[in-house]
Write a protein that holds these residues in place. Structure first.
Motif, short mmCIF file in Angstrom:
data_model
loop_
_atom_site.label_atom_id
_atom_site.label_comp_id
_atom_site.label_asym_id
_atom_site.label_seq_id
_atom_site.Cartn_x
_atom_site.Cartn_y
_atom_site.Cartn_z
N GLN A 1 0.83 -1.20 0.00
CA GLN A 1 0.00 0.00 0.00
C GLN A 1 0.87 1.26 0.00
O GLN A 1 0.51 2.26 -0.63
CB GLN A 1 -0.94 0.02 1.21
CG GLN A 1 -2.00 1.11 1.10
CD GLN A 1 -3.00 1.08 2.25
OE1 GLN A 1 -2.70 0.57 3.34
NE2 GLN A 1 -4.19 1.61 2.03
N VAL A 2 2.00 1.22 0.69
CA VAL A 2 2.93 2.37 0.66
C VAL A 2 3.46 2.56 -0.75
O VAL A 2 3.57 3.70 -1.25
CB VAL A 2 4.08 2.16 1.66
CG1 VAL A 2 5.09 3.30 1.55
CG2 VAL A 2 3.56 2.05 3.08
N ARG A 3 3.78 1.48 -1.42
CA ARG A 3 4.29 1.57 -2.80
C ARG A 3 3.22 2.19 -3.71
O ARG A 3 3.53 3.02 -4.57
CB ARG A 3 4.68 0.19 -3.30
CG ARG A 3 5.35 0.18 -4.67
CD ARG A 3 5.73 -1.25 -5.06
NE ARG A 3 6.79 -1.76 -4.21
CZ ARG A 3 8.09 -1.59 -4.42
NH1 ARG A 3 8.49 -0.90 -5.49
NH2 ARG A 3 8.98 -2.08 -3.60
N GLU A 4 1.96 1.78 -3.51
CA GLU A 4 0.87 2.36 -4.32
C GLU A 4 0.70 3.84 -4.01
O GLU A 4 0.47 4.66 -4.92
CB GLU A 4 -0.44 1.62 -4.04
CG GLU A 4 -1.61 2.15 -4.87
CD GLU A 4 -2.92 1.44 -4.60
OE1 GLU A 4 -3.96 1.90 -5.12
OE2 GLU A 4 -2.91 0.43 -3.86
N LEU A 5 0.80 4.21 -2.73
CA LEU A 5 0.72 5.62 -2.34
C LEU A 5 1.79 6.43 -3.08
O LEU A 5 1.50 7.50 -3.65
CB LEU A 5 0.91 5.74 -0.82
CG LEU A 5 1.17 7.15 -0.27
CD1 LEU A 5 -0.10 8.00 -0.38
CD2 LEU A 5 1.64 7.09 1.18
N GLN A 6 3.01 5.94 -3.07
CA GLN A 6 4.10 6.65 -3.73
C GLN A 6 3.88 6.76 -5.24
O GLN A 6 4.13 7.81 -5.84
CB GLN A 6 5.42 5.93 -3.43
CG GLN A 6 5.82 5.98 -1.96
CD GLN A 6 6.93 5.01 -1.62
OE1 GLN A 6 7.12 3.99 -2.29
NE2 GLN A 6 7.68 5.31 -0.57
N ALA A 7 3.39 5.67 -5.86
CA ALA A 7 3.14 5.69 -7.31
C ALA A 7 2.04 6.68 -7.66
O ALA A 7 2.12 7.39 -8.68
CB ALA A 7 2.78 4.29 -7.79
#
Length: 311
Positions: free
Chosen positions: A114-120
């Motif tokens: 979810q953090v990776r999706e937030l950053q993307a």
């Protein structure tokens, strides 16, 4: 006129005056021409009129000695006042309870998909200019704070339900390439020494590491190097030791997925690199930002594989 006639006239005058007094008393008033006598007569006349008015409003069956209500302004209610019961006092108004604070979904120190999706998603709208790493550090917190400020939300730097819903409404679902880009910078042209065998081909110019097998790039990742005072060595080396959960005995810092190639220098994952980006530096090691990629690399590399570090 003799004395007898004078006495007779005086007698008649006295009788006349007495008769007049009797008549005035019977009529209820005195016929005074002026002065106090006239005032007293007026008062007596007013009293007679009030008595008559009171008598007219007295019920027919009232007892003879019942008091008569005074006809005065005090007997009537004051203008604008109600004779009914007093209205109850209104209850004081209370403010409605404040809505509950939004739930925090992600904050500094968090890791995962979810953090990776937030950053993307933040990268899609130019609030995050790095490759998604899946680690929520100061760079990600600053990007979230910037997004919140521009959208009129409280600048907390943490991703709560309100911030997340706003971001979802402004962005699209990231593609796999956006979630897992090869590197932040284009991969450099391999050094000729990297074209044969199994090689960790590391370019200081592009700040990338390419895992190559017989001239083919299998995977690539972002890396950073030592500072001016603790530089990363350049040249051709080989992996001589793998340590999955290594901790530096010199700096007392974790070095997970360590692949040692020259003395105490190794290729390893760096949570500081994931959090701070290129604003920091290593003590000579080759730091990898993406933990997933270095974990995969660690599983594939064997002792004896070549390491080439060049500009």
């Amino acid at each position: 006129m003799d004395e007898k006639q004078r006495n007779s006239r005086a007698m008649r005058r006295a009788v006349a005056l007495a008769a007049a007094a009797v008549v005035a008393t019977t009529a209820g008033c005195t016929a005074q021409a002026s002065g106090a006598g006239a005032g007293a007569g007026a008062a007596a006349a007013g009293g007679a009129k009030r008595a008559a008015a009171a008598s007219a409003h007295t019920p027919a069956n009232a007892p003879a000695n019942a008091p008569v209500a005074a006809a005065s302004s005090e007997a009537a209610p004051a203008e604008g006042r109600s004779e009914g019961p007093a209205e109850p006092t209104a209850e004081p108004k209370t403010s409605p309870p404040a809505p509950p604070a939004p739930k925090v979904l992600m904050a500094s120190g968090a890791e995962g998909a979810q953090v990776r999706e937030l950053q993307a998603r933040l990268r899609q709208i130019a609030h995050f200019n790095r490759t998604p790493t899946g680690y929520y550090g100061p760079v990600t917190a600053a990007a979230v704070s910037s997004f919140q400020s521009k959208r009129g939300l409280p600048r907390t730097g943490t991703t709560d339900t309100v911030t997340w819903d706003k971001l979802l409404g402004m962005t699209r679902k990231p593609t796999r390439a956006e979630l897992h880009p090869t590197t932040a910078n284009p991969v450099a042209k391999p050094d000729p020494r990297c074209m044969t065998g199994r090689v960790l081909c590391i370019s200081k110019t592009s700040r990338t590491l390419s895992w190559m097998v017989e001239g083919r790039v299998v995977s690539a990742m972002d890396v950073r190097f030592g500072s001016q005072y603790t530089p990363t060595r350049e040249g051709v080396f080989s992996v001589y030791w793998k340590s999955r959960h290594h901790v530096s005995t010199l700096y007392d810092s974790p070095m997970p997925y360590a692949l040692f190639f020259s003395g105490g220098q190794a290729v390893h994952y760096s949570s500081d690199f994931a959090a701070r980006g290129y604003s920091g530096a290593s003590h000579g090691c080759v730091n990898v930002r993406d933990e997933g990629k270095i974990a995969s690399l660690f599983a594939q590399v064997r002792n004896g594989d070549k390491v080439v570090i060049y500009w």
